[in-house]
Each structure stands twice: as C-alpha cells, then as structure tokens.
Write a protein that holds these residues in place. Sequence first.
Motif, PDB file in Angstrom:
ATOM      1  N   ASN A  44      -2.133  -1.704  -0.274  1.00 39.03           N
ATOM      2  CA  ASN A  44      -2.735  -0.544   0.385  1.00 39.03           C
ATOM      3  C   ASN A  44      -3.898   0.008  -0.427  1.00 39.03           C
ATOM      4  OD1 ASN A  44      -0.886  -0.720   2.463  1.00 39.03           O
ATOM      5  ND2 ASN A  44       0.513   0.818   1.605  1.00 39.03           N
ATOM      6  N   GLU A  48      -7.760   0.147   0.988  1.00 38.53           N
ATOM      7  CA  GLU A  48      -8.427   1.439   1.114  1.00 38.53           C
ATOM      8  C   GLU A  48      -9.632   1.517   0.190  1.00 38.53           C
ATOM      9  OE1 GLU A  48      -7.424   6.261   0.912  1.00 38.53           O
ATOM     10  OE2 GLU A  48      -5.798   4.792   0.726  1.00 38.53           O
ATOM     11  N   PHE A  84      -7.749  10.017  -3.514  1.00 34.77           N
ATOM     12  CA  PHE A  84      -7.341   8.606  -3.469  1.00 34.77           C
ATOM     13  C   PHE A  84      -6.668   8.197  -4.775  1.00 34.77           C
ATOM     14  CE2 PHE A  84      -8.970   4.218  -4.510  1.00 34.77           C
ATOM     15  CZ  PHE A  84      -8.151   3.505  -3.647  1.00 34.77           C
TER      16      PHE A  84
END
Length: 602
Positions: A44, A48, A84
């Motif tokens: 992931n 991203e 993030f």
Amino acid sequence: MKSLLIISLFAILLMSCSTSTQTDQKTQTAVAGKNDALAKLFENYYEERLQLFPLEATQQGDNRYNDLLPVDISKEFIEKTRQFYQDNLTNIQAIDRESLSEEDKIAYDTFKREMEVQLEGFAFHPEYIPFQQFWGLPLTFGQLGSGESIQPFKTVKDYEDWLKRMSAFTIWGDSAIVNFRKGIEAGVVLPKSLVEKMIPQMNDLLVKDANQSLFYSPINKFPADFSEADKTRLTVAYKKAILEEIVPTYQKLGNFLQKEYLAKARTSSGINELPQGKEMYAYQVKVWTTTDKTPDEIYETGKQEVARIRSEMEKVKEQVGFKGTLNDFFAHLKKDKQFYPYSKSGEVLADFNAILAKIEPNLKKMFNKTPQTKFEVRQTEKFREASASAEYNPGAPDGSRPGIFYVPIPNANEFNKTSGMESLFLHEAIPGHHYQISLQQENENLYEFQRFSWYGAYGEGWALYCESLGKELGLYTDPYQYMGALGDEMHRAIRLVVDVGLHTKGMSREEAIKYMMDNEPISEQGATAEIERYMAIPGQALSYKIGALKIRELREKYEKQLGNKFNLSEFHDEFLKDGGMPLDVLETKMDAWAAKQANKQI
C-alpha cells in the motif's frame, strides 16, 4: 547519478523499475513467505507513494502517472505527504517486530527509521529553497523533455502525457517563486555564489524559435508508426507549449533570481548561519550518513584520512621520480601535455570501455552474482555537459533501458587521463553503482520499497569501496592511474573536512576551495564547483567516505574473525543481496552472516 524511493526531501531521484509492480509484489509474498500484514503495508505504501511522486513512477518504468506533475512544494502537498509518512509510521509500529523473520526485520527496521527521518525533516521547511544549481525540477525537467532520459516518447499517448507535464510545470514555477519569497521572509536563503550559477541555467533554456528548444527534441524523433495527422497535431502542440509555457516559466524564474532573489541571497557559506541552521545540519548528517556520528567526529576522521592519503601520494611522487613538493606534483599532473592525449570524445569513451575489458576476468573471482541489466558508456548530453559531473543513470530491470555511465567531455583536448579514469569507472560503473543498483532492482524477493530505495552511505559507500578494489581487479598498474585513484579517495576525505567546516566551523567558500586545491590535483574551477555543491546540499558529500570506511571495517573484521572461512565473493554477494539500508541495519545483517560462516565446515 544517478540520480534517486526512500529518500530525504532533499534527495535525488535515482531509481528505475518494472511496470508489473502489483503482480510482482503478490507473487513474491507468496513465494518468499513474507509476513502478510507487513507485505500489505509495504504494498500500500509503495502504490500510494507512486501516486504522490509520479516522477518516481516514471523513473521506475511505471507509466500510469506519466502525465502528472504535482506541485510538490505547495502547502497542500506538504501536508498530504506529512500525513502519509505519519500514517505509515503508525501502521508499522502496530506490527510485532519480534514475530518477523530475519529478512522482514531488516525491512521493518529500514522502513520505520525512514518514516521517522522523513517526518523530522518537515520542521526545516525544505520547500523554502525549491531548487539550487546542483539539482531540482527545473534542471531535471530539461533532461526529461530532451527525450534522452526516463520520460518515454514511444507512443502518441507518451507525447500527450508530456504535454500535460509541460503545462503543469508553469504552476510549479510560480509556486517556486512564492516559496523562495517565503524563504526570504524566514531568513532561509541560498548563498549568492550559488544563485549566480542558477541564473544562466534558467536563461540557457530560453529560445525564440521553438525548433531550437531542447524540448522540441522529441518532435525530431517521431516513431515511424505515427500517422501524419498525429505528427502535425503534436508538432503544433509542442511549439505552442514551448513558447507559451516552458520558455515563459524559465524566463520568469531567471528574472526572479536576477532581479529579486540575488539581492536577498546570503554572503555566508554554511547553513549554520540560518535559523535552526545547527539543527538542520545535524539532521542532514543523520540522513546522509545513516549514523549517529557527530559533525565533530566526522571532521576529525576527515583530517586523519587526508593525512594518510597524502603519505600515499608522496610515495607515488617518489616512484615516478618527480622532484619537488606534492603541490608541485599536483600542478604537474594538471598541466603537463602528456596527460592530455585525446583529440576526440570517442577516444575517451573507448578508453573507459577498455577498462571494463581489463577487469572482467577478475570480476568473476569477486562476485558470484552479477546483474542481468545491460550497461553502456555514453557522453553526457551537450545541454548539461558544461556543468555536469560523471554519473550513473540506472537501467530498468525489465531490460527496456540499460544502465548508463555518463561522462562529460565538453572538450576532449582538455580531458586529463590522470584524473582517475580507472577509479571513476569502478565507482560510477562496474562494479560500483551498476552492480549495486541493478542487483537491487532485479531482486524480486525484496519488497518493492527495498528494490527501489536509495541510501547515500550504503550506495555511495559501496561505490567508493569499489575504487579500493582496483589493484585486486588488475588496475592501478600505471602509477599515474593509481595517483588518480588516490586523488579520488582524497577528494572524498576532503569532503569530511570542508563539508563540516563550511556548515559548523565558519569555513568560508574561499577557504574550502583553497583547502581542496592544497590537498588534491584539482583545478580551481573544479574545486569551486565541488565546494558550491556542498554549500547547496549540506551533508550529502559525507555519505561516500563514511559508508566506504564502514564497509572496509566490516571486511577486515570478518577476514580476521573467519580466517580461511572468509570468502570475498560471498562477502560481496551478501552485502548486495538485500539492497540499500542504513549502516546500523547493515552491520547487524553482516554480523549475522559472519556468524553463519564461522559455523561452516571446510
């Protein structure tokens, strides 16, 4: 180099990869028996990240985001990336490290440290200096648009994707000016000497005739299968974009730097003069060396290394029978016509290729595992050759692009053969960056973030260590080439002194240039460019020597511990097997390898 992703906010894009990211990741998880939760987290994160940083995706051969160019210096983007990294740190901390395999512990430790380091960096507002004379989007953009770099120009969609990036570049340029002004208000500005180099870099890309622009180059190289209608349409669109978007953006940046920023630039050389300058430098030292060494420790190491290498240089001077001081010998190496044998750039490239032929038999004795990625030596493109250094650009692991060792040769008549050609090849090409980066990228047993990560102390440390392998590889038989190798090693030792000196000890630009010229055979122009690089990118230059010293320290430790159980090729294979990582993670891994070797039966 190259270059290059798990990197600090100040780092270079260096890596490239396969387009089959998600499929490869799922396959490797099943085959290698990775921890499912960890594998999902890393998958992931990687996906991203490519969306956040689409230029990295392009670097890696993933064409899904080739039309995107986010304003990565905007307030919104910075907040998004901060969240993030924070989310990923929270997620990794939720996984029980002790339940992981040894390989997964390496990935865990590397990833967790990186999230923490990235988050720490936001406090220093790197966006206040969006680019400088050594790297940044305005320089990278010219390479991308030339059609000779990582941006593909093979399909009509490729050409249309680049049109969108050219349009987005205008927004980035406006944001850069806004951020430079914020830096002025905060007292975070570049030194004047650097700004003076940036202005002509912007002006060099100004044209009145679109056909003369670097960005027009892809139009001159249309693939044969393009229709005439597409060729006509794209030609019109590119001319319009060049004259109405690209040229005005570079002109605006150049005018701003010349008319507004230059007057506000600082006269000091080191970042210690900036607000939070001391803390900022300590952070950069941690980022680039991946150690907890203090600037003072590194400074002392540098002085010791300079003294040691000077004594080796004295021996070479005596060996060739030169009468005079070491500085006289430096001058001799720079000026004597016998060291400038070339008249054509092709002759220089041929000599670099001859080095590869010479070392190939011995490479087989030192490495069991070698890359599949192809390799080429090329001359640096003319548009950036005058201010470029030799560098390595990674290939694509799917074989679509070779690894390229770029050599700047603005004037073949001025290319000095004693400048360390052999050591330069070992560092930038084989077995340096080409082996390390290619093997890392090709290794599908690694998580994707590991395959395409970059750590200066590991990667540059490895490349500098490879320079020390010259005699074992059959090189340095010519004392002048060995002197060149010593010069290259000295260059990295000097960096420890001048980088720390500039940024913590009040050393001026001029004092640093003099120190460099007093201790290695380098021209004033070359020394100036180097010192200004360290001024622009504090701490980066420390990574080479700190990493190389650690690798040599580990090799010597295991040679002593293991005796006849030590195998150099196995040591090299193990070092390269798991890709780049911080030096403390590396030492733990290598110690575990050495313990297994000790238990082997001979």
